[in-house]
Design an enzyme around this catalytic site. Structure first.
Site, PDB file in Angstrom:
ATOM      1  N   ARG A  11     -16.639 -28.995  -7.055  1.00  0.00           N
ATOM      2  CA  ARG A  11     -16.060 -29.607  -8.240  1.00  0.00           C
ATOM      3  C   ARG A  11     -15.202 -30.790  -7.813  1.00  0.00           C
ATOM      4  O   ARG A  11     -14.831 -30.918  -6.642  1.00  0.00           O
ATOM      5  CB  ARG A  11     -15.223 -28.580  -8.992  1.00  0.00           C
ATOM      6  CG  ARG A  11     -16.009 -27.454  -9.601  1.00  0.00           C
ATOM      7  CD  ARG A  11     -15.094 -26.281  -9.979  1.00  0.00           C
ATOM      8  NE  ARG A  11     -14.030 -26.698 -10.875  1.00  0.00           N
ATOM      9  CZ  ARG A  11     -12.928 -25.981 -11.096  1.00  0.00           C
ATOM     10  NH1 ARG A  11     -12.726 -24.840 -10.450  1.00  0.00           N
ATOM     11  NH2 ARG A  11     -12.010 -26.410 -11.948  1.00  0.00           N
ATOM     12  N   SER A  13     -12.105 -31.511  -8.969  1.00  0.00           N
ATOM     13  CA  SER A  13     -10.657 -31.323  -9.090  1.00  0.00           C
ATOM     14  C   SER A  13     -10.013 -31.409  -7.711  1.00  0.00           C
ATOM     15  O   SER A  13     -10.642 -31.103  -6.691  1.00  0.00           O
ATOM     16  CB  SER A  13     -10.341 -29.964  -9.719  1.00  0.00           C
ATOM     17  OG  SER A  13     -10.537 -28.916  -8.779  1.00  0.00           O
ATOM     18  N   LYS A  83     -12.568 -16.132  -7.209  1.00  0.00           N
ATOM     19  CA  LYS A  83     -12.247 -15.541  -8.512  1.00  0.00           C
ATOM     20  C   LYS A  83     -13.057 -16.175  -9.644  1.00  0.00           C
ATOM     21  O   LYS A  83     -13.169 -15.586 -10.727  1.00  0.00           O
ATOM     22  CB  LYS A  83     -10.753 -15.635  -8.808  1.00  0.00           C
ATOM     23  CG  LYS A  83     -10.205 -17.015  -9.071  1.00  0.00           C
ATOM     24  CD  LYS A  83      -8.695 -16.970  -9.242  1.00  0.00           C
ATOM     25  CE  LYS A  83      -8.087 -18.335  -9.495  1.00  0.00           C
ATOM     26  NZ  LYS A  83      -8.399 -18.864 -10.827  1.00  0.00           N
ATOM     27  N   ASP A  84     -13.630 -17.367  -9.422  1.00  0.00           N
ATOM     28  CA  ASP A  84     -14.454 -18.023 -10.431  1.00  0.00           C
ATOM     29  C   ASP A  84     -15.926 -17.626 -10.335  1.00  0.00           C
ATOM     30  O   ASP A  84     -16.730 -18.054 -11.166  1.00  0.00           O
ATOM     31  CB  ASP A  84     -14.354 -19.551 -10.297  1.00  0.00           C
ATOM     32  CG  ASP A  84     -12.966 -20.075 -10.621  1.00  0.00           C
ATOM     33  OD1 ASP A  84     -12.203 -19.363 -11.290  1.00  0.00           O
ATOM     34  OD2 ASP A  84     -12.653 -21.201 -10.186  1.00  0.00           O
ATOM     35  N   THR A 127      -0.672 -20.233 -20.018  1.00  0.00           N
ATOM     36  CA  THR A 127      -1.671 -19.675 -19.107  1.00  0.00           C
ATOM     37  C   THR A 127      -3.040 -19.761 -19.764  1.00  0.00           C
ATOM     38  O   THR A 127      -3.153 -19.705 -20.993  1.00  0.00           O
ATOM     39  CB  THR A 127      -1.375 -18.213 -18.736  1.00  0.00           C
ATOM     40  OG1 THR A 127      -2.452 -17.703 -17.921  1.00  0.00           O
ATOM     41  CG2 THR A 127      -1.261 -17.324 -19.975  1.00  0.00           C
ATOM     42  N   ARG A 131      -6.167 -12.124 -18.457  1.00  0.00           N
ATOM     43  CA  ARG A 131      -5.520 -11.134 -17.581  1.00  0.00           C
ATOM     44  C   ARG A 131      -4.018 -11.382 -17.522  1.00  0.00           C
ATOM     45  O   ARG A 131      -3.211 -10.448 -17.667  1.00  0.00           O
ATOM     46  CB  ARG A 131      -6.134 -11.231 -16.174  1.00  0.00           C
ATOM     47  CG  ARG A 131      -5.375 -10.455 -15.106  1.00  0.00           C
ATOM     48  CD  ARG A 131      -5.917 -10.777 -13.724  1.00  0.00           C
ATOM     49  NE  ARG A 131      -5.827 -12.192 -13.400  1.00  0.00           N
ATOM     50  CZ  ARG A 131      -4.746 -12.787 -12.922  1.00  0.00           C
ATOM     51  NH1 ARG A 131      -3.635 -12.094 -12.712  1.00  0.00           N
ATOM     52  NH2 ARG A 131      -4.751 -14.075 -12.645  1.00  0.00           N
ATOM     53  N   ARG A 132      -3.627 -12.629 -17.303  1.00  0.00           N
ATOM     54  CA  ARG A 132      -2.202 -12.950 -17.267  1.00  0.00           C
ATOM     55  C   ARG A 132      -1.563 -12.744 -18.629  1.00  0.00           C
ATOM     56  O   ARG A 132      -0.428 -12.256 -18.724  1.00  0.00           O
ATOM     57  CB  ARG A 132      -2.014 -14.399 -16.798  1.00  0.00           C
ATOM     58  CG  ARG A 132      -2.346 -14.604 -15.323  1.00  0.00           C
ATOM     59  CD  ARG A 132      -2.414 -16.070 -14.960  1.00  0.00           C
ATOM     60  NE  ARG A 132      -2.699 -16.264 -13.537  1.00  0.00           N
ATOM     61  CZ  ARG A 132      -3.248 -17.350 -13.026  1.00  0.00           C
ATOM     62  NH1 ARG A 132      -3.564 -18.376 -13.820  1.00  0.00           N
ATOM     63  NH2 ARG A 132      -3.468 -17.452 -11.728  1.00  0.00           N
ATOM     64  N   ARG A 149      -4.818 -25.457 -19.976  1.00  0.00           N
ATOM     65  CA  ARG A 149      -6.004 -25.818 -19.198  1.00  0.00           C
ATOM     66  C   ARG A 149      -5.706 -27.067 -18.376  1.00  0.00           C
ATOM     67  O   ARG A 149      -4.705 -27.744 -18.565  1.00  0.00           O
ATOM     68  CB  ARG A 149      -7.197 -26.096 -20.126  1.00  0.00           C
ATOM     69  CG  ARG A 149      -7.692 -24.900 -20.937  1.00  0.00           C
ATOM     70  CD  ARG A 149      -8.469 -23.890 -20.109  1.00  0.00           C
ATOM     71  NE  ARG A 149      -9.469 -24.549 -19.274  1.00  0.00           N
ATOM     72  CZ  ARG A 149     -10.655 -25.012 -19.710  1.00  0.00           C
ATOM     73  NH1 ARG A 149     -10.983 -24.912 -20.980  1.00  0.00           N
ATOM     74  NH2 ARG A 149     -11.507 -25.572 -18.872  1.00  0.00           N
ATOM     75  N   GLY A 150      -6.632 -27.399 -17.459  1.00  0.00           N
ATOM     76  CA  GLY A 150      -6.492 -28.581 -16.625  1.00  0.00           C
ATOM     77  C   GLY A 150      -6.254 -28.215 -15.179  1.00  0.00           C
ATOM     78  O   GLY A 150      -6.076 -27.046 -14.828  1.00  0.00           O
ATOM     79  N   ASN A 151      -6.263 -29.222 -14.295  1.00  0.00           N
ATOM     80  CA  ASN A 151      -6.030 -28.957 -12.876  1.00  0.00           C
ATOM     81  C   ASN A 151      -4.548 -28.677 -12.631  1.00  0.00           C
ATOM     82  O   ASN A 151      -3.724 -28.755 -13.538  1.00  0.00           O
ATOM     83  CB  ASN A 151      -6.562 -30.101 -12.008  1.00  0.00           C
ATOM     84  CG  ASN A 151      -5.874 -31.426 -12.288  1.00  0.00           C
ATOM     85  OD1 ASN A 151      -4.657 -31.489 -12.421  1.00  0.00           O
ATOM     86  ND2 ASN A 151      -6.650 -32.506 -12.352  1.00  0.00           N
ATOM     87  N   VAL A 152      -4.213 -28.343 -11.393  1.00  0.00           N
ATOM     88  CA  VAL A 152      -2.846 -27.933 -11.068  1.00  0.00           C
ATOM     89  C   VAL A 152      -1.833 -29.011 -11.450  1.00  0.00           C
ATOM     90  O   VAL A 152      -0.805 -28.736 -12.085  1.00  0.00           O
ATOM     91  CB  VAL A 152      -2.725 -27.591  -9.566  1.00  0.00           C
ATOM     92  CG1 VAL A 152      -1.267 -27.341  -9.191  1.00  0.00           C
ATOM     93  CG2 VAL A 152      -3.568 -26.366  -9.231  1.00  0.00           C
ATOM     94  N   ARG A 155      -1.320 -29.266 -15.232  1.00  0.00           N
ATOM     95  CA  ARG A 155      -0.552 -28.138 -15.776  1.00  0.00           C
ATOM     96  C   ARG A 155       0.939 -28.295 -15.468  1.00  0.00           C
ATOM     97  O   ARG A 155       1.794 -28.041 -16.319  1.00  0.00           O
ATOM     98  CB  ARG A 155      -1.098 -26.822 -15.228  1.00  0.00           C
ATOM     99  CG  ARG A 155      -2.532 -26.546 -15.641  1.00  0.00           C
ATOM    100  CD  ARG A 155      -3.001 -25.185 -15.184  1.00  0.00           C
ATOM    101  NE  ARG A 155      -4.453 -25.058 -15.295  1.00  0.00           N
ATOM    102  CZ  ARG A 155      -5.107 -23.907 -15.324  1.00  0.00           C
ATOM    103  NH1 ARG A 155      -4.445 -22.772 -15.253  1.00  0.00           N
ATOM    104  NH2 ARG A 155      -6.416 -23.874 -15.420  1.00  0.00           N
ATOM    105  N   CYS A 242     -16.068 -12.877 -15.599  1.00  0.00           N
ATOM    106  CA  CYS A 242     -14.873 -13.453 -14.973  1.00  0.00           C
ATOM    107  C   CYS A 242     -13.737 -13.671 -15.960  1.00  0.00           C
ATOM    108  O   CYS A 242     -12.590 -13.845 -15.560  1.00  0.00           O
ATOM    109  CB  CYS A 242     -15.209 -14.789 -14.307  1.00  0.00           C
ATOM    110  SG  CYS A 242     -16.266 -14.650 -12.871  1.00  0.00           S
TER     111      CYS A 242
END
Length: 306
Positions: A11, A13, A83-84, A127, A131-132, A149-152, A155, A242
């Site tokens: 990806r 990102s 995890k993805d 978030t 799960r969170r 949403r979005g990259n680190v 966020r 997922c």
């Protein structure tokens, strides 16, 4: 292999590019003279940012374009956050290398509040994870949970401009991007459970590509593979999605036995089901914890999901 460069689909990102670059360097170190190239691609999961992942089909949307590149021969391997990766891979693909896991905890990130318990009533927490959300509502049913949403970097910017009082991200992602100082507190197992496979980097290849599989096998970490196999087996037994509100964490005792803790939640009201078991076989252990969660009512929660 030195005269045939490997092409890594990734990806676009910043975190994904970091992970792909890390794998590329590890491969160059293991195989001196090996050429490695990155093939950055845009995925539907990256492009659709105005809806939650659950609403648009789950985290598997981060994989499809990369797998197409593999299948069509444009790339030799793909690098993912494990995890993805759905619990059931499509036919024709394999995960011959799972790198040693980093810190699997979630990170509490806030400019004002040092912990979840310090958050005032009604505060807004961001978030993108069911799960969170389920664990947040179990601990603090009084706060507002809002999609993020979005990259680190995106966020963190939304937090900094005041859209949220706090956000929850993965510790490993923040550390890999150099944002260690943004971590105010760790939300860590066994009290707070991560996603299955969180903080592990996976290398995906075509299932029959012996040349590439042999090349990347050197990156595989056996202890991490055993632990995440149990977590992913639990996920698979409960449907392999997922985007489920499922937490899983497996650690290894001094005698080599595995302990798997599982959590299934209701993101709408914070109801949490918990189970754990000890065993030596990761797949049997995942099945056992899934059965224990079903005995507590996980089937009804699964059936009630939209």
């Amino acid at each position: 292999m030195a005269d045939i460069p490997l092409r890594i689909a990734t990806r676009k990102s910043p975190l994904a590019l970091w992970q792909a670059g890390h794998v590329a360097q590890r491969l160059r170190d293991a195989h001196p003279g090996l050429g490695v190239e990155l093939l950055p691609l845009s995925t539907r999961g990256d492009e659709v940012l105005d809806r939650s992942l659950a609403a648009i089909g789950g985290k598997g949307l981060f994989l499809k374009e990369l797998e197409v590149a593999l299948a069509e021969g444009h790339a030799d391997l793909a690098v993912h956050s494990l995890k993805d990766v759905p619990a059931h891979l499509d036919a024709g693909f394999a995960l011959p290398a799972i790198l040693a896991r980093a810190d699997c905890a979630d990170a509490w990130v806030s400019n004002e509040f040092e912990s979840l318990d310090a958050l005032p009533r009604g505060a807004r927490v961001g978030t993108s994870s069911l799960r969170r959300t389920a664990q947040l509502r179990a601990r603090r049913p009084d706060v507002e949970v809002a999609d993020l949403r979005g990259n680190v970097g995106t966020r963190l910017a939304k937090l900094d401009c005041g859209d949220y009082a706090a956000i929850i991200l993965a510790v490993a992602g923040l550390q890999r991007m150099g944002f260690d100082e943004r971590i105010r507190a760790r939300l860590a197992p066994p009290e707070w459970l991560p996603a299955p496979g969180q903080a592990a980097i996976a290398v995906e290849t075509r299932a029959g590509d012996a040349r590439v599989i042999e090349c990347v096998n050197v990156l595989d970490d056996d202890a991490t593979r055993r632990s995440v196999a149990a977590e992913r087996a639990l996920n698979a037994e409960l449907g392999g999605d997922c985007s489920m509100p499922l937490g899983a964490w497996c650690d290894t005792a001094s005698d080599g036995q595995l302990r798997l803790c599982g959590l299934f939640g209701d993101a709408s009201n914070g109801r949490l089901l918990r189970a754990e078991a000890i065993g030596g076989d990761p797949h049997a252990l995942g099945s056992k914890v899934a059965r224990l969660l079903r005995e507590q009512g996980a089937e009804a929660l699964l059936a009630s999901r939209p």
